[in-house]
Design a protein around this motif. Structure first.
Motif, PDB file in Angstrom:
ATOM      1  N   ILE A  31      15.389 -65.802 -19.219  1.00  0.00           N
ATOM      2  CA  ILE A  31      15.311 -64.377 -19.556  1.00  0.00           C
ATOM      3  C   ILE A  31      14.307 -63.570 -18.828  1.00  0.00           C
ATOM      4  O   ILE A  31      14.823 -62.353 -18.358  1.00  0.00           O
ATOM      5  CB  ILE A  31      14.923 -64.108 -21.213  1.00  0.00           C
ATOM      6  CG1 ILE A  31      16.183 -64.580 -22.139  1.00  0.00           C
ATOM      7  CG2 ILE A  31      14.660 -62.995 -21.459  1.00  0.00           C
ATOM      8  CD1 ILE A  31      16.189 -64.876 -23.413  1.00  0.00           C
ATOM      9  N   THR A  32      13.203 -64.037 -18.483  1.00  0.00           N
ATOM     10  CA  THR A  32      12.177 -63.410 -17.595  1.00  0.00           C
ATOM     11  C   THR A  32      13.009 -63.053 -16.316  1.00  0.00           C
ATOM     12  O   THR A  32      12.614 -61.830 -16.019  1.00  0.00           O
ATOM     13  CB  THR A  32      11.062 -64.136 -17.330  1.00  0.00           C
ATOM     14  OG1 THR A  32      10.560 -64.592 -18.516  1.00  0.00           O
ATOM     15  CG2 THR A  32       9.989 -63.502 -16.603  1.00  0.00           C
ATOM     16  N   GLY A  35      15.332 -60.370 -16.629  1.00  0.00           N
ATOM     17  CA  GLY A  35      14.724 -59.009 -16.928  1.00  0.00           C
ATOM     18  C   GLY A  35      14.133 -58.422 -15.730  1.00  0.00           C
ATOM     19  O   GLY A  35      14.145 -57.168 -15.454  1.00  0.00           O
ATOM     20  N   ASP A  53      22.584 -56.931 -17.485  1.00  0.00           N
ATOM     21  CA  ASP A  53      21.353 -57.810 -17.597  1.00  0.00           C
ATOM     22  C   ASP A  53      20.608 -57.689 -18.955  1.00  0.00           C
ATOM     23  O   ASP A  53      20.351 -58.625 -19.453  1.00  0.00           O
ATOM     24  CB  ASP A  53      20.447 -57.607 -16.485  1.00  0.00           C
ATOM     25  CG  ASP A  53      20.859 -58.541 -15.204  1.00  0.00           C
ATOM     26  OD1 ASP A  53      22.059 -59.224 -15.406  1.00  0.00           O
ATOM     27  OD2 ASP A  53      20.438 -58.222 -14.300  1.00  0.00           O
ATOM     28  N   TYR A  54      20.369 -56.359 -19.228  1.00  0.00           N
ATOM     29  CA  TYR A  54      19.673 -56.312 -20.480  1.00  0.00           C
ATOM     30  C   TYR A  54      20.799 -56.760 -21.676  1.00  0.00           C
ATOM     31  O   TYR A  54      20.166 -57.074 -22.749  1.00  0.00           O
ATOM     32  CB  TYR A  54      19.421 -55.037 -20.986  1.00  0.00           C
ATOM     33  CG  TYR A  54      18.004 -54.466 -20.112  1.00  0.00           C
ATOM     34  CD1 TYR A  54      16.694 -55.394 -19.999  1.00  0.00           C
ATOM     35  CD2 TYR A  54      18.117 -53.353 -19.256  1.00  0.00           C
ATOM     36  CE1 TYR A  54      15.576 -55.006 -19.234  1.00  0.00           C
ATOM     37  CE2 TYR A  54      16.882 -53.427 -18.272  1.00  0.00           C
ATOM     38  CZ  TYR A  54      15.880 -54.144 -18.520  1.00  0.00           C
ATOM     39  OH  TYR A  54      14.690 -53.780 -17.522  1.00  0.00           O
ATOM     40  N   ILE A  57      20.405 -60.426 -21.944  1.00  0.00           N
ATOM     41  CA  ILE A  57      19.182 -60.887 -22.429  1.00  0.00           C
ATOM     42  C   ILE A  57      19.410 -60.712 -24.096  1.00  0.00           C
ATOM     43  O   ILE A  57      18.874 -61.612 -25.012  1.00  0.00           O
ATOM     44  CB  ILE A  57      17.738 -60.011 -22.046  1.00  0.00           C
ATOM     45  CG1 ILE A  57      17.591 -60.246 -20.786  1.00  0.00           C
ATOM     46  CG2 ILE A  57      16.590 -60.200 -23.012  1.00  0.00           C
ATOM     47  CD1 ILE A  57      16.580 -59.503 -20.196  1.00  0.00           C
ATOM     48  N   GLN A  60      21.393 -63.485 -25.419  1.00  0.00           N
ATOM     49  CA  GLN A  60      20.644 -64.816 -25.710  1.00  0.00           C
ATOM     50  C   GLN A  60      19.623 -64.653 -26.789  1.00  0.00           C
ATOM     51  O   GLN A  60      19.277 -65.720 -27.380  1.00  0.00           O
ATOM     52  CB  GLN A  60      19.960 -65.106 -24.280  1.00  0.00           C
ATOM     53  CG  GLN A  60      20.974 -65.607 -23.368  1.00  0.00           C
ATOM     54  CD  GLN A  60      20.173 -66.109 -22.130  1.00  0.00           C
ATOM     55  OE1 GLN A  60      19.252 -66.616 -22.081  1.00  0.00           O
ATOM     56  NE2 GLN A  60      20.935 -65.860 -20.863  1.00  0.00           N
ATOM     57  N   ASP A  61      19.162 -63.242 -27.155  1.00  0.00           N
ATOM     58  CA  ASP A  61      17.962 -63.395 -27.736  1.00  0.00           C
ATOM     59  C   ASP A  61      18.213 -62.119 -28.475  1.00  0.00           C
ATOM     60  O   ASP A  61      17.464 -61.075 -28.319  1.00  0.00           O
ATOM     61  CB  ASP A  61      16.501 -63.345 -27.039  1.00  0.00           C
ATOM     62  CG  ASP A  61      15.478 -63.094 -28.035  1.00  0.00           C
ATOM     63  OD1 ASP A  61      15.504 -63.120 -29.340  1.00  0.00           O
ATOM     64  OD2 ASP A  61      14.219 -62.758 -27.315  1.00  0.00           O
ATOM     65  N   ASN A  64      15.363 -59.549 -29.161  1.00  0.00           N
ATOM     66  CA  ASN A  64      14.519 -58.881 -28.288  1.00  0.00           C
ATOM     67  C   ASN A  64      14.452 -57.445 -28.047  1.00  0.00           C
ATOM     68  O   ASN A  64      15.228 -56.784 -27.531  1.00  0.00           O
ATOM     69  CB  ASN A  64      15.214 -59.713 -26.783  1.00  0.00           C
ATOM     70  CG  ASN A  64      14.126 -59.358 -25.565  1.00  0.00           C
ATOM     71  OD1 ASN A  64      13.492 -58.305 -25.353  1.00  0.00           O
ATOM     72  ND2 ASN A  64      13.832 -60.531 -25.196  1.00  0.00           N
ATOM     73  N   ALA A  67      14.252 -55.578 -24.713  1.00  0.00           N
ATOM     74  CA  ALA A  67      15.477 -55.160 -23.877  1.00  0.00           C
ATOM     75  C   ALA A  67      16.372 -54.216 -24.503  1.00  0.00           C
ATOM     76  O   ALA A  67      16.954 -53.408 -23.690  1.00  0.00           O
ATOM     77  CB  ALA A  67      16.471 -56.557 -23.728  1.00  0.00           C
TER      78      ALA A  67
END
Length: 90
Positions: A31-32, A35, A53-54, A57, A60-61, A64, A67
């Motif tokens: 994720i890093t 981001g 991309d956000y 993220i 996946q989370d 977050n 994001a």
């Protein structure tokens, strides 16, 4: 990923993107790196890839907040207030 950050800080967004892409290829759940790549896309005014991309993220989370916030900022800059409000409300 760290070298990509160094390239990004030097202003070489293309090299940064290459390093972030490689980090993500090696670990698609990083994720890093995702981001960081989103930030590089944003620097290149490539909002659609940054939004994607956000979104990855968030997929996946789903909790977050960063994001959601960053994607909401991009939607606001594009004039897409409905999506921005949804992200800011998440």
């Amino acid at each position: 990923n760290s070298r990509g950050i160094a390239w990004f800080d030097k202003g070489d967004t293309d090299r940064a993107l290459a390093d972030f892409n490689e980090s993500i290829r090696l670990d698609p759940k990083n994720i890093t790196a995702i981001g960081n790549r989103a930030a590089a896309f944003r620097e290149k005014d490539d909002d659609d890839h940054a939004i994607a991309d956000y979104g990855e993220i968030i997929r996946q989370d789903p909790r977050n907040a960063r994001a959601f916030f960053k994607r909401g900022i991009i939607y606001t800059s594009k004039g897409d207030n409905d999506h921005a409000i949804a992200d800011f409300s998440a």
